[in-house]
Design an enzyme around this catalytic site. Structure first.
Site, mmCIF file in Angstrom:
data_model
loop_
_atom_site.group_PDB
_atom_site.id
_atom_site.type_symbol
_atom_site.label_atom_id
_atom_site.label_comp_id
_atom_site.label_asym_id
_atom_site.label_seq_id
_atom_site.Cartn_x
_atom_site.Cartn_y
_atom_site.Cartn_z
ATOM 1 N N LEU A 10 -2.686 -0.934 8.597
ATOM 2 C CA LEU A 10 -2.504 -0.119 7.144
ATOM 3 C C LEU A 10 -3.930 0.485 6.924
ATOM 4 C CD1 LEU A 10 0.275 -1.735 5.270
ATOM 5 C CD2 LEU A 10 0.775 -1.065 7.446
ATOM 6 N N GLY A 16 -10.674 0.204 8.293
ATOM 7 C CA GLY A 16 -9.805 -0.179 9.602
ATOM 8 C C GLY A 16 -10.342 0.535 10.468
ATOM 9 N N ASP A 202 -15.042 -4.032 -10.584
ATOM 10 C CA ASP A 202 -15.049 -4.702 -9.071
ATOM 11 C C ASP A 202 -15.804 -5.724 -9.084
ATOM 12 O OD1 ASP A 202 -14.836 -3.331 -5.946
ATOM 13 O OD2 ASP A 202 -16.742 -4.394 -6.811
ATOM 14 N N LYS A 206 -13.820 -9.756 -8.518
ATOM 15 C CA LYS A 206 -13.859 -10.313 -7.387
ATOM 16 C C LYS A 206 -14.237 -11.627 -7.688
ATOM 17 C CE LYS A 206 -15.930 -6.962 -4.201
ATOM 18 N NZ LYS A 206 -16.967 -5.745 -4.364
HETATM 19 N N1 LIG Z 1 -15.576 -0.156 1.819
HETATM 20 C C1 LIG Z 1 -15.761 -1.331 2.340
HETATM 21 O O1 LIG Z 1 -16.862 -1.154 2.695
HETATM 22 C C2 LIG Z 1 -14.878 -2.590 2.154
HETATM 23 C C3 LIG Z 1 -15.705 -3.672 1.882
HETATM 24 C C4 LIG Z 1 -15.176 -4.444 0.884
HETATM 25 C C5 LIG Z 1 -13.987 -4.316 0.813
HETATM 26 N N2 LIG Z 1 -12.841 -2.980 1.089
HETATM 27 C C6 LIG Z 1 -11.504 -2.652 0.878
HETATM 28 O O2 LIG Z 1 -11.365 -2.463 1.781
HETATM 29 C C7 LIG Z 1 -10.364 -1.757 1.658
HETATM 30 C C8 LIG Z 1 -9.919 0.095 2.378
HETATM 31 O O3 LIG Z 1 -11.404 0.824 2.373
HETATM 32 P P1 LIG Z 1 -11.921 1.320 2.389
HETATM 33 O O4 LIG Z 1 -12.988 1.972 2.259
HETATM 34 O O5 LIG Z 1 -11.877 1.338 3.861
HETATM 35 O O6 LIG Z 1 -10.958 3.248 2.539
HETATM 36 P P2 LIG Z 1 -10.663 4.210 2.892
HETATM 37 O O7 LIG Z 1 -11.807 4.418 3.622
HETATM 38 O O8 LIG Z 1 -10.252 4.958 2.187
HETATM 39 O O9 LIG Z 1 -9.960 3.989 3.846
HETATM 40 C C9 LIG Z 1 -8.212 3.599 3.589
HETATM 41 C C10 LIG Z 1 -7.466 4.091 4.727
HETATM 42 O O10 LIG Z 1 -5.638 4.237 3.916
HETATM 43 C C11 LIG Z 1 -4.806 4.906 4.242
HETATM 44 N N3 LIG Z 1 -4.191 4.934 3.771
HETATM 45 C C12 LIG Z 1 -4.596 4.996 2.197
HETATM 46 N N4 LIG Z 1 -3.315 5.039 0.930
HETATM 47 C C13 LIG Z 1 -1.898 5.153 2.100
HETATM 48 C C14 LIG Z 1 -0.958 5.567 1.970
HETATM 49 N N5 LIG Z 1 -0.111 5.512 0.329
HETATM 50 N N6 LIG Z 1 0.234 5.965 2.707
HETATM 51 C C15 LIG Z 1 -1.009 5.309 4.170
HETATM 52 N N7 LIG Z 1 -1.607 5.634 4.831
HETATM 53 C C16 LIG Z 1 -3.021 5.495 3.698
HETATM 54 C C17 LIG Z 1 -6.483 6.466 5.146
HETATM 55 O O11 LIG Z 1 -5.512 7.284 5.255
HETATM 56 P P3 LIG Z 1 -6.187 8.957 6.161
HETATM 57 O O12 LIG Z 1 -7.466 8.046 6.717
HETATM 58 O O13 LIG Z 1 -5.011 9.520 6.667
HETATM 59 O O14 LIG Z 1 -6.059 9.540 4.551
HETATM 60 C C18 LIG Z 1 -7.045 5.500 4.721
HETATM 61 O O15 LIG Z 1 -6.924 5.910 6.907
HETATM 62 C C19 LIG Z 1 -9.829 -2.020 0.505
HETATM 63 O O16 LIG Z 1 -9.349 -2.372 -0.484
HETATM 64 C C20 LIG Z 1 -11.535 -1.239 -0.370
HETATM 65 O O17 LIG Z 1 -11.792 -2.023 -1.843
HETATM 66 C C21 LIG Z 1 -13.825 -1.859 1.481
#
Ligand SMILES: NC(=O)c1ccc[n+]([C@@H]2O[C@H](COP(=O)([O-])OP(=O)(O)OC[C@H]3O[C@@H](n4cnc5c(N)ncnc54)[C@H](OP(=O)(O)O)[C@@H]3O)[C@@H](O)[C@H]2O)c1
Length: 430
Positions: A10, A16, A202, A206
């Site tokens: 997801l 992802g 944030d 944690k």
């Molecule tokens: N980024 C980091 O370094 C990091 C570190 C630790 C934890 N996290 C956690 O990991 C999670 C993801 O972070 P991220 O940085 O990867 O986020 P992101 O880059 O914003 O990616 C979110 C993904 O989820 C999809 N998405 C979001 N809402 C949706 C919905 N309602 N229906 C369908 N698809 C949906 C988006 O689709 P589209 O691509 O089509 O817009 C996108 O592919 C979060 O909980 C964040 O707190 C992130």
């Protein structure tokens, strides 16, 4: 016999894409460790036409979550979409359909972790969330596995890369908060809307997760004292440095006499303490245990590949449990009674800076006020203030109760000779 584990992903954003990359690049290692091929079957996104960081066949993308959650062939859901809803609903649906879950979602686990873990246990499913705290640092597994034989008494963490970047940059360059925040935004280290990071939320999410796992109590976010960095001035950072401290947004979880306090606040950390040298976007978690003594974990707190390594390691744990048929049995629900400290039981050293009238006897009045409130002083510095007939007083106290400090500050605010109380920070010694 099952030869393949099928994953429903997801989200295909930063984390992802990292998960897709690690599963594809580390196929051999993952197969050797699990005996099964890990295959990402379908991926939920918002926009199937968006350009992706990783090569993905278009027919594997969907905007329809049911296609993944209701697919009986999918064994594990990896939630890396973020936010509370619809992520929570998808996870609960998946658990009810006996699918194991891996998530990186700290907001969700801090606010609804207890409910999610309860439903997971009822359905004999795993929910692992290593990536939700300090991205690439395996701290949750350390707390739940490596320290399972010890009693944790203190957890201190620099668990937000954005604020650590801003504070260490201010300390290195002498630039003020606003300028440094804008630079961090340009470099992609701070979001356009940085509220959750700079106001401390944030980090509070944690710390709530870390204290729940470390102390075996169900900590609520509302029980964490939270203060962000937006009022931290370059004057305080520089004065702190002169006295031998570095300013950090520090998460603190402490257990004394079976009572707990958890906070996130800007803190002056003695420059010889290992946490003081954690700079930039790096994270670190310092743990004290009754038996182990002091330990510290250091590493990248975010980023596609570091975070994805934690997600995929959770996936490996799920797969191993599936092979043994023990999913949902490893998690230990909080089992201790939660007793929170009151303010008269929370002790810390404090740094204070105030502007006062530059006249005889003021310093004596100040020191008397602290003495009257059971606060003794370790250091007192008086220096000229740059405007009016005023002076600046900088104090470092010995350990004092938070309640006593608050009374002293309130009294001071009413005194004619006090123009302003500029700052008040807890101090952590090495
Ligand atoms: N980024 C980091 O370094 C990091 C570190 C630790 C934890 N996290 C956690 O990991 C999670 C993801 O972070 P991220 O940085 O990867 O986020 P992101 O880059 O914003 O990616 C979110 C993904 O989820 C999809 N998405 C979001 N809402 C949706 C919905 N309602 N229906 C369908 N698809 C949906 C988006 O689709 P589209 O691509 O089509 O817009 C996108 O592919 C979060 O909980 C964040 O707190 C992130």
């Amino acid at each position: 016999m099952q030869k393949e584990i099928r994953i429903g992903l997801l989200g295909l954003g930063t984390v992802g894409s990292g998960v897709v990359r690690i599963i594809s690049n580390h196929q051999e290692e993952l197969y050797k460790q699990t005996g099964l091929h890990i295959h990402i079957d379908k991926i939920l996104v918002r926009d199937t036409n968006k350009k992706r960081e990783v090569p993905i066949a278009p027919d594997r993308l969907t905007v329809n979550a049911e296609e993944i959650i209701e697919d009986p062939e999918i064994d594990v859901i990896v939630e890396v979409m973020g936010g509370i809803e619809p992520a929570k609903q998808y996870i609960l649906e998946a658990l009810k359909r006996k699918k194991n879950v891996v998530t990186a979602n700290k907001d969700l686990m801090a606010l609804h972790g207890a409910e999610i873990l309860r439903i997971a246990q009822q359905n004999r499913c795993d929910v692992f969330y290593e990536a939700s705290v300090a991205g690439g640092i395996p701290i949750l597994r350390a707390l739940t596995d490596s320290f399972s034989s010890d009693r944790i008494t203190k957890i201190m963490g620099i668990v937000n890369g954005t604020t650590n970047y801003i504070l260490s940059k201010m300390s290195q360059t002498g630039a003020d908060y606003q300028e440094t925040l804008e630079e961090a935004q340009k470099l992609g280290y701070a979001e356009a809307n940085p509220g959750s990071d700079v106001e401390g939320w944030d980090a509070a999410y944690k710390m709530s997760i870390l204290s729940t796992l470390g102390f075996h109590v169900a900590m609520n976010l509302s029980e964490v004292d939270v203060k962000g960095i937006s009022d931290v001035s370059i004057e305080d950072i520089e004065l702190g440095k002169k006295l031998g401290y570095e300013m950090k947004l520090l998460g603190l979880a402490k257990l004394d006499d079976q009572k707990i306090e958890v906070s996130v606040q800007p803190t002056l950390v003695r420059n010889t303490h290992p946490l003081a040298s954690v700079n930039g976007v790096y994270n670190a978690i310092y743990i004290e245990g009754e038996a182990v003594g002091e330990t510290m974990f250091y590493g990248p707190g975010a980023g596609a590949l570091p975070t994805a390594t934690s997600v995929v390691s959770d996936l490996v744990s799920v797969v191993r449990n599936m092979k043994l048929g023990v999913n949902g049995q490893k998690m230990v629900a909080p089992y201790k009674e939660k007793r929170l400290k009151t303010d008269d039981e929370k002790y810390a050293k404090y740094f204070l800076r105030m502007v006062v009238a530059d006249q005889r006897g003021v310093l004596a009045q100040m020191t008397q006020l602290f003495a009257n409130n059971h606060i003794s002083l370790e250091q007192v510095i008086q220096q000229p203030y740059n405007s009016g007939n005023r002076a600046e007083i900088i104090l470092v106290t010995h350990e004092a109760a938070k309640s006593d400090l608050e009374i002293a500050l309130a009294t001071m605010k009413e005194m004619d000779v006090v123009s302003s109380i500029e700052s008040c920070y807890p101090v952590v010694e090495a």
